[in-house]
Design a protein around this motif. Structure first.
Motif, PDB file in Angstrom:
ATOM      1  N   UNK A   1      23.365 -63.919  18.850  1.00 54.09           N
ATOM      2  CA  UNK A   1      24.472 -64.085  17.893  1.00 54.09           C
ATOM      3  C   UNK A   1      24.090 -63.460  16.559  1.00 54.09           C
ATOM      4  N   UNK A   2      22.854 -63.679  16.118  1.00 56.13           N
ATOM      5  CA  UNK A   2      22.380 -63.067  14.879  1.00 56.13           C
ATOM      6  C   UNK A   2      22.435 -61.551  14.939  1.00 56.13           C
ATOM      7  N   UNK A   3      22.015 -60.988  16.064  1.00 56.50           N
ATOM      8  CA  UNK A   3      22.081 -59.538  16.247  1.00 56.50           C
ATOM      9  C   UNK A   3      23.536 -59.060  16.212  1.00 56.50           C
ATOM     10  N   UNK A   4      24.428 -59.829  16.835  1.00 57.71           N
ATOM     11  CA  UNK A   4      25.852 -59.476  16.861  1.00 57.71           C
ATOM     12  C   UNK A   4      26.443 -59.486  15.450  1.00 57.71           C
ATOM     13  N   UNK A   5      26.063 -60.470  14.656  1.00 55.19           N
ATOM     14  CA  UNK A   5      26.574 -60.545  13.289  1.00 55.19           C
ATOM     15  C   UNK A   5      26.092 -59.365  12.453  1.00 55.19           C
ATOM     16  N   UNK A   6      24.889 -58.890  12.715  1.00 52.93           N
ATOM     17  CA  UNK A   6      24.341 -57.746  11.994  1.00 52.93           C
ATOM     18  C   UNK A   6      24.975 -56.426  12.431  1.00 52.93           C
ATOM     19  N   UNK A   7      25.220 -56.279  13.735  1.00 51.12           N
ATOM     20  CA  UNK A   7      25.746 -55.016  14.250  1.00 51.12           C
ATOM     21  C   UNK A   7      26.606 -55.285  15.486  1.00 51.12           C
ATOM     22  N   UNK A   8      27.851 -55.731  15.290  1.00 53.06           N
ATOM     23  CA  UNK A   8      28.694 -56.101  16.432  1.00 53.06           C
ATOM     24  C   UNK A   8      28.950 -54.971  17.405  1.00 53.06           C
ATOM     25  N   UNK A   9      29.074 -53.757  16.913  1.00 54.74           N
ATOM     26  CA  UNK A   9      29.361 -52.635  17.805  1.00 54.74           C
ATOM     27  C   UNK A   9      28.198 -52.370  18.760  1.00 54.74           C
ATOM     28  N   UNK A  10      26.977 -52.377  18.257  1.00 58.97           N
ATOM     29  CA  UNK A  10      25.803 -52.125  19.081  1.00 58.97           C
ATOM     30  C   UNK A  10      25.637 -53.202  20.144  1.00 58.97           C
ATOM     31  N   UNK A  11      25.719 -54.460  19.757  1.00 60.48           N
ATOM     32  CA  UNK A  11      25.517 -55.568  20.698  1.00 60.48           C
ATOM     33  C   UNK A  11      26.635 -55.597  21.739  1.00 60.48           C
ATOM     34  N   UNK A  12      27.863 -55.341  21.323  1.00 62.22           N
ATOM     35  CA  UNK A  12      28.974 -55.297  22.280  1.00 62.22           C
ATOM     36  C   UNK A  12      28.744 -54.190  23.310  1.00 62.22           C
ATOM     37  N   UNK A  13      28.259 -53.045  22.863  1.00 59.15           N
ATOM     38  CA  UNK A  13      27.966 -51.939  23.778  1.00 59.15           C
ATOM     39  C   UNK A  13      26.857 -52.327  24.751  1.00 59.15           C
ATOM     40  N   UNK A  14      25.821 -52.982  24.256  1.00 60.63           N
ATOM     41  CA  UNK A  14      24.704 -53.381  25.112  1.00 60.63           C
ATOM     42  C   UNK A  14      25.121 -54.398  26.180  1.00 60.63           C
TER      43      UNK A  14
END
Length: 89
Positions: free
Chosen positions: A69-82
């Motif tokens: 969740x922390x990673x998503x808050x920092x970079x939602x586009x990257x985490x969504x892609x992953x």
């Protein structure tokens, strides 16, 4: 002032968005993405399920879910892609 417009006046004339730095534009984009989807956490006996919008991702520990969740808050586009739901961003 000696007759030359200041940087602030130029920004007002050109529109605020044109005077934003790259970091400011990226931050604004991240916030716009985050505002679109509700984030939910469902704790389980072993791990948790994190929901972002209509997508759910299971984690083997609550800590792993919180970290993601922390990673998503920092970079939602990257985490969504992953996680394979970049088409929903």
């Amino acid at each position: 002032m000696n007759g030359e417009p200041t940087e602030m006046l130029q920004c007002l004339e050109e529109g605020v968005k044109s005077c934003e730095s790259k970091e400011q534009r990226e931050q604004r984009r991240r916030i716009e993405i985050l505002k679109r989807w509700e984030i939910g956490i469902h704790a389980l006996d072993r791990g948790c399920v994190v929901k972002v919008g209509c997508k759910s991702i299971a984690f083997t520990s609550i800590e792993a879910g919180y970290k993601e969740i922390g990673r998503y808050l920092e970079n939602p586009q990257l985490v969504a892609t992953q996680h394979g739901f970049e088409d929903h961003i």
